[in-house]
Design an enzyme around this catalytic site. Structure first.
Site, PDB file in Angstrom:
ATOM      1  N   TYR A  37      -2.699  12.158  10.655  1.00 25.77           N
ATOM      2  CA  TYR A  37      -1.843  12.609   9.554  1.00 25.77           C
ATOM      3  C   TYR A  37      -2.314  13.948   8.996  1.00 25.77           C
ATOM      4  O   TYR A  37      -1.573  14.606   8.251  1.00 25.77           O
ATOM      5  CB  TYR A  37      -1.817  11.581   8.421  1.00 25.77           C
ATOM      6  CG  TYR A  37      -1.232  10.237   8.779  1.00 25.77           C
ATOM      7  CD1 TYR A  37      -0.618  10.017  10.016  1.00 25.77           C
ATOM      8  CD2 TYR A  37      -1.296   9.181   7.885  1.00 25.77           C
ATOM      9  CE1 TYR A  37      -0.098   8.778  10.345  1.00 25.77           C
ATOM     10  CE2 TYR A  37      -0.758   7.933   8.206  1.00 25.77           C
ATOM     11  CZ  TYR A  37      -0.171   7.738   9.438  1.00 25.77           C
ATOM     12  OH  TYR A  37       0.341   6.509   9.745  1.00 25.77           O
ATOM     13  N   LYS A  63       6.121   4.848   1.853  1.00 25.30           N
ATOM     14  CA  LYS A  63       5.694   6.180   1.421  1.00 25.30           C
ATOM     15  C   LYS A  63       6.753   6.770   0.505  1.00 25.30           C
ATOM     16  O   LYS A  63       7.960   6.702   0.806  1.00 25.30           O
ATOM     17  CB  LYS A  63       5.483   7.086   2.644  1.00 25.30           C
ATOM     18  CG  LYS A  63       5.194   8.556   2.311  1.00 25.30           C
ATOM     19  CD  LYS A  63       6.437   9.404   2.463  1.00 25.30           C
ATOM     20  CE  LYS A  63       6.207  10.822   1.985  1.00 25.30           C
ATOM     21  NZ  LYS A  63       7.471  11.623   2.023  1.00 25.30           N
ATOM     22  N   SER A  64       6.336   7.300  -0.625  1.00 19.54           N
ATOM     23  CA  SER A  64       7.242   8.024  -1.508  1.00 19.54           C
ATOM     24  C   SER A  64       6.432   9.035  -2.303  1.00 19.54           C
ATOM     25  O   SER A  64       5.324   8.744  -2.730  1.00 19.54           O
ATOM     26  CB  SER A  64       7.969   7.083  -2.462  1.00 19.54           C
ATOM     27  OG  SER A  64       8.811   7.824  -3.334  1.00 19.54           O
ATOM     28  N   SER A  78       6.847   2.056   7.891  1.00 15.88           N
ATOM     29  CA  SER A  78       8.264   2.409   7.730  1.00 15.88           C
ATOM     30  C   SER A  78       9.083   1.198   7.284  1.00 15.88           C
ATOM     31  O   SER A  78      10.149   0.925   7.848  1.00 15.88           O
ATOM     32  CB  SER A  78       8.832   2.988   9.027  1.00 15.88           C
ATOM     33  OG  SER A  78       8.134   4.136   9.415  1.00 15.88           O
ATOM     34  N   GLY A 115       0.833  -1.193   0.000  1.00 12.80           N
ATOM     35  CA  GLY A 115       0.000   0.000   0.000  1.00 12.80           C
ATOM     36  C   GLY A 115       0.867   1.241   0.000  1.00 12.80           C
ATOM     37  O   GLY A 115       2.087   1.164   0.182  1.00 12.80           O
ATOM     38  N   ASP A 157      -3.086   3.878   3.025  1.00 16.57           N
ATOM     39  CA  ASP A 157      -3.062   3.897   4.484  1.00 16.57           C
ATOM     40  C   ASP A 157      -2.873   5.327   4.979  1.00 16.57           C
ATOM     41  O   ASP A 157      -1.836   5.943   4.758  1.00 16.57           O
ATOM     42  CB  ASP A 157      -1.916   3.025   4.999  1.00 16.57           C
ATOM     43  CG  ASP A 157      -1.890   2.939   6.510  1.00 16.57           C
ATOM     44  OD1 ASP A 157      -2.413   1.946   7.056  1.00 16.57           O
ATOM     45  OD2 ASP A 157      -1.352   3.868   7.151  1.00 16.57           O
ATOM     46  N   ARG A 184       9.752   6.158  -8.025  1.00 14.55           N
ATOM     47  CA  ARG A 184       9.968   5.277  -6.880  1.00 14.55           C
ATOM     48  C   ARG A 184       8.671   4.612  -6.442  1.00 14.55           C
ATOM     49  O   ARG A 184       8.664   3.471  -5.980  1.00 14.55           O
ATOM     50  CB  ARG A 184      10.590   6.062  -5.723  1.00 14.55           C
ATOM     51  CG  ARG A 184      11.203   5.165  -4.656  1.00 14.55           C
ATOM     52  CD  ARG A 184      12.153   5.931  -3.760  1.00 14.55           C
ATOM     53  NE  ARG A 184      13.296   6.450  -4.500  1.00 14.55           N
ATOM     54  CZ  ARG A 184      13.664   7.719  -4.520  1.00 14.55           C
ATOM     55  NH1 ARG A 184      12.972   8.620  -3.865  1.00 14.55           N
ATOM     56  NH2 ARG A 184      14.717   8.111  -5.212  1.00 14.55           N
ATOM     57  N   LYS A 205      -7.126   5.685  10.928  1.00 17.07           N
ATOM     58  CA  LYS A 205      -6.828   5.326  12.319  1.00 17.07           C
ATOM     59  C   LYS A 205      -7.418   6.309  13.323  1.00 17.07           C
ATOM     60  O   LYS A 205      -7.534   7.511  13.050  1.00 17.07           O
ATOM     61  CB  LYS A 205      -5.307   5.268  12.521  1.00 17.07           C
ATOM     62  CG  LYS A 205      -4.586   4.387  11.493  1.00 17.07           C
ATOM     63  CD  LYS A 205      -3.081   4.406  11.695  1.00 17.07           C
ATOM     64  CE  LYS A 205      -2.358   3.746  10.532  1.00 17.07           C
ATOM     65  NZ  LYS A 205      -2.315   4.603   9.333  1.00 17.07           N
ATOM     66  N   SER A 214      -2.511  -0.914  16.164  1.00 16.31           N
ATOM     67  CA  SER A 214      -1.195  -0.504  15.683  1.00 16.31           C
ATOM     68  C   SER A 214      -0.299  -0.271  16.890  1.00 16.31           C
ATOM     69  O   SER A 214      -0.760   0.197  17.939  1.00 16.31           O
ATOM     70  CB  SER A 214      -1.315   0.775  14.848  1.00 16.31           C
ATOM     71  OG  SER A 214      -0.067   1.165  14.311  1.00 16.31           O
ATOM     72  N   ASN A 215       0.957  -0.639  16.756  1.00 11.22           N
ATOM     73  CA  ASN A 215       1.951  -0.456  17.814  1.00 11.22           C
ATOM     74  C   ASN A 215       1.658  -1.283  19.066  1.00 11.22           C
ATOM     75  O   ASN A 215       2.002  -0.889  20.181  1.00 11.22           O
ATOM     76  CB  ASN A 215       2.073   1.039  18.174  1.00 11.22           C
ATOM     77  CG  ASN A 215       2.554   1.867  17.008  1.00 11.22           C
ATOM     78  OD1 ASN A 215       3.641   1.664  16.491  1.00 11.22           O
ATOM     79  ND2 ASN A 215       1.714   2.793  16.550  1.00 11.22           N
ATOM     80  N   HIS A 263      -4.618   3.689  16.616  1.00 10.09           N
ATOM     81  CA  HIS A 263      -3.277   4.080  16.175  1.00 10.09           C
ATOM     82  C   HIS A 263      -2.197   3.731  17.199  1.00 10.09           C
ATOM     83  O   HIS A 263      -1.101   3.289  16.847  1.00 10.09           O
ATOM     84  CB  HIS A 263      -3.247   5.583  15.873  1.00 10.09           C
ATOM     85  CG  HIS A 263      -2.214   5.985  14.884  1.00 10.09           C
ATOM     86  ND1 HIS A 263      -2.305   7.124  14.124  1.00 10.09           N
ATOM     87  CD2 HIS A 263      -1.044   5.412  14.513  1.00 10.09           C
ATOM     88  CE1 HIS A 263      -1.245   7.233  13.330  1.00 10.09           C
ATOM     89  NE2 HIS A 263      -0.464   6.202  13.562  1.00 10.09           N
ATOM     90  N   TRP A 297       1.736   9.090   5.820  1.00 12.15           N
ATOM     91  CA  TRP A 297       2.383   9.956   6.802  1.00 12.15           C
ATOM     92  C   TRP A 297       3.456  10.750   6.076  1.00 12.15           C
ATOM     93  O   TRP A 297       4.396  10.190   5.515  1.00 12.15           O
ATOM     94  CB  TRP A 297       2.999   9.137   7.927  1.00 12.15           C
ATOM     95  CG  TRP A 297       3.864   9.921   8.875  1.00 12.15           C
ATOM     96  CD1 TRP A 297       5.197   9.742   9.109  1.00 12.15           C
ATOM     97  CD2 TRP A 297       3.458  11.004   9.733  1.00 12.15           C
ATOM     98  NE1 TRP A 297       5.652  10.633  10.045  1.00 12.15           N
ATOM     99  CE2 TRP A 297       4.614  11.433  10.452  1.00 12.15           C
ATOM    100  CE3 TRP A 297       2.244  11.656   9.962  1.00 12.15           C
ATOM    101  CZ2 TRP A 297       4.574  12.465  11.383  1.00 12.15           C
ATOM    102  CZ3 TRP A 297       2.214  12.700  10.888  1.00 12.15           C
ATOM    103  CH2 TRP A 297       3.366  13.084  11.582  1.00 12.15           C
TER     104      TRP A 297
END
Length: 322
Positions: A55, A251-252, A202, A20, A50, A257, A80, A153-154, A111, A24
């Site tokens: 965010y 993320k990009s 990440s 995905g 996502d 990329r 989230k 999450s986390n 989150h 962020w």
């Protein structure tokens, strides 16, 4: 056209694309950039987006979806619940739904397990609303038909054990930092045994945050594998993540990329074994995120590592190999 990549079946029966686009942007906001990034990703074949209330770009993500020309039903959309809304889950969910401008959300995550006050101050560990209380409120969202799956999450094994013991619905996913420096093998196995999919945020390590260093992306083993496939080190890391059974959300903002990141490689068993051992190299078994440095007392968003159930010391250094 959707990219030809694997999908994972959640414990709710719904399919989640294995790759995905993470939204962020390094700090809250970046709306128009996030919108362009999502449009580029959808054009490149991504069907998994996502984002999060925190965010600050849900409206722009929703706009990108509506203007992309891709049917909503083809897109797996995650957002989230923020820490300071643990006491008002339904209201926060409806706010996210309205900002996104969609009729349903595919996956809604807590989150962080930590709750904050309305003015963004951490509520001490164990005080109401606890993450169990918040999760029970999230469970009621499934009855609305506006969300298809819920997750966390986390969360560590320690927190998940409490959650599963005191609630009726098993999270569909647990989204955590995960990459070759932090493979979280024990957590991954534990979650798999209970039907919880690990989603890696990440997955490339956020080099911009880590003093500008790519860390594992310039590791000689990763570079050599990339060269053998005529690919980038980032593609190697993402392909490793998917092949080991985790979803990845890189993320990009760079269109080229973005395309590379969803072009997965067919890694050999030997290459997988090499990548599985990256974290065993000196100084490599660690988190690569800056939130470990937010406070001087070694807490993360108000909780100690022990309260979080993270086997780390200050700075995000893992105490033992797994």
């Amino acid at each position: 056209m959707a990219a030809k990549i694997p999908s994972f079946t959640l414990n709710t029966g719904y399919e989640m694309p294995s790759v995905g686009i993470g939204c962020w942007m390094g700090s809250p906001g970046g709306g128009e950039i996030a919108e362009r990034m999502c449009k580029d990703a959808l054009q490149a074949g991504y069907r998994h987006i996502d984002t999060a209330y925190g965010y600050g770009n849900e409206e722009y993500v929703g706009k990108a979806i509506r203007e992309s020309g891709v049917p909503r039903e083809e897109i797996f959309l995650t957002t989230k619940l923020p820490n300071h809304h643990h006491h008002k889950v339904k209201e926060s969910f409806e706010e996210s739904l309205a900002k996104l401008g969609v009729d349903h959300i595919d996956l809604y995550l807590m989150h962080w397990p930590q709750a904050y006050t309305e003015d963004n101050k951490p509520i001490p560990y164990g005080q109401s609303p606890t993450f169990v209380e918040t999760w029970k409120d999230m469970e009621t969202l499934l009855e609305t038909g506006k969300v298809r799956s819920i997750g966390v999450s986390n969360f560590s094994i320690k927190l998940l054990e409490v959650l599963l013991r005191e609630s009726s619905i098993v999270p569909a996913t647990n989204q955590v930092e995960c990459h070759p420096c932090l493979p979280s093998v024990d957590l991954k196995v534990w979650c798999e045994q209970r039907g919880i999919l690990i989603t890696a945020y990440s997955p490339l390590g956020r080099p911009k945050e880590y003093d500008g260093k790519p860390v594992f992306l310039d590791d000689p083993d990763v570079v050599n594998i990339a060269k053998s496939h005529g690919a980038t080190p980032g593609q190697v890391a993402l392909s490793w993540g998917v092949k080991r059974g985790t979803a990845v959300i890189p993320k990009s903002e760079n269109p080229e990329r973005i395309k590379q990141n969803i072009t997965l490689l067919d890694l050999t068993d030997e290459e997988m074994a090499t990548l599985n051992a990256i974290h065993k190299k000196p100084g490599m078994h660690r988190s690569l995120l800056k939130y470990h440095e937010y406070s001087s007392d070694g807490t993360v968003l108000g909780w100690t590592y022990d309260q979080l159930g993270w086997n780390m010391t200050k700075g995000g250094i893992v105490c033992t190999l797994d």
